[in-house]
Write a protein that holds these residues in place. Structure first.
Motif, PDB file in Angstrom:
ATOM      1  N   CYS A   1      -4.651  -4.290   5.725  1.00 49.93           N
ATOM      2  CA  CYS A   1      -3.734  -3.330   5.127  1.00 49.93           C
ATOM      3  C   CYS A   1      -2.472  -4.143   4.844  1.00 49.93           C
ATOM      4  O   CYS A   1      -2.039  -4.921   5.696  1.00 49.93           O
ATOM      5  CB  CYS A   1      -3.411  -2.186   6.073  1.00 49.93           C
TER       6      CYS A   1
ATOM      7  N   ALA B   1      -1.856   4.163  -1.409  1.00 46.96           N
ATOM      8  CA  ALA B   1      -2.193   5.453  -0.842  1.00 46.96           C
ATOM      9  C   ALA B   1      -1.467   6.586  -1.540  1.00 46.96           C
ATOM     10  O   ALA B   1      -1.904   7.725  -1.519  1.00 46.96           O
ATOM     11  CB  ALA B   1      -1.862   5.467   0.649  1.00 46.96           C
TER      12      ALA B   1
ATOM     13  N   ASN C   1      -2.008   2.842   9.019  1.00 46.92           N
ATOM     14  CA  ASN C   1      -3.410   3.196   8.766  1.00 46.92           C
ATOM     15  C   ASN C   1      -4.258   3.102  10.027  1.00 46.92           C
ATOM     16  O   ASN C   1      -5.074   3.979  10.308  1.00 46.92           O
ATOM     17  CB  ASN C   1      -4.018   2.265   7.708  1.00 46.92           C
ATOM     18  N   CYS C   2      -4.085   2.028  10.774  1.00 45.24           N
ATOM     19  CA  CYS C   2      -4.998   1.767  11.888  1.00 45.24           C
ATOM     20  C   CYS C   2      -4.292   1.618  13.228  1.00 45.24           C
ATOM     21  O   CYS C   2      -4.959   1.535  14.264  1.00 45.24           O
ATOM     22  CB  CYS C   2      -5.836   0.522  11.590  1.00 45.24           C
TER      23      CYS C   2
ATOM     24  N   CYS D   1       0.788  -0.832  12.057  1.00 45.34           N
ATOM     25  CA  CYS D   1       0.144  -0.404  10.810  1.00 45.34           C
ATOM     26  C   CYS D   1      -0.074   1.101  10.822  1.00 45.34           C
ATOM     27  O   CYS D   1      -0.696   1.629  11.747  1.00 45.34           O
ATOM     28  CB  CYS D   1      -1.195  -1.118  10.655  1.00 45.34           C
TER      29      CYS D   1
ATOM     30  N   GLU E   1       0.814  -1.211   0.000  1.00 40.91           N
ATOM     31  CA  GLU E   1       0.000   0.000   0.000  1.00 40.91           C
ATOM     32  C   GLU E   1       0.853   1.268   0.000  1.00 40.91           C
ATOM     33  O   GLU E   1       0.405   2.324  -0.413  1.00 40.91           O
ATOM     34  CB  GLU E   1      -0.931  -0.041   1.213  1.00 40.91           C
ATOM     35  N   ARG E   2       2.101   1.177   0.462  1.00 39.01           N
ATOM     36  CA  ARG E   2       2.946   2.364   0.539  1.00 39.01           C
ATOM     37  C   ARG E   2       3.809   2.553  -0.713  1.00 39.01           C
ATOM     38  O   ARG E   2       3.830   3.620  -1.301  1.00 39.01           O
ATOM     39  CB  ARG E   2       3.847   2.301   1.770  1.00 39.01           C
TER      40      ARG E   2
END
Ligand SMILES: [Zn+2]
Ligand SMILES: [Zn+2]
Length: 76
Positions: A29, A74, A46-47, A44, A10-11
């Motif tokens: 994620c 993202a 994100n969360c 993580c 995701e990064r």
């Protein structure tokens, strides 16, 4: 409910095929090893949850249970 097995980090958008070393949180994620190494506490981003090595789905199960093809990134 099976894991989605998302296809990329995701990064940094690195490809993470089902057999790759990937790390996931409870929301799945998905991150590569190099990105996880940069996350404070290996949590993580994100969360805030903890990340664990994604299990590898046996190749014999992939045809009937294919991995996700939806790329989550993202940065783009
Ligand atoms: Zn990455
Ligand atoms: Zn997360």
């Amino acid at each position: 409910m099976a894991l989605e097995l998302r296809p990329n980090c995701e990064r940094c958008d690195l490809d993470l095929p089902p057999h790759a070393e990937a790390y996931i949180c409870t929301f799945e994620c998905t991150w590569c090893r190099d990105c996880v190494a940069t996350f404070p506490g290996r949590a993580c981003p994100n969360c805030g949850g903890n990340l664990e090595r994604r299990p590898v789905r046996p190749a014999s199960k992939l045809a009937a249970n294919p991995p996700s093809t939806v790329r989550v990134h993202a940065g783009s």
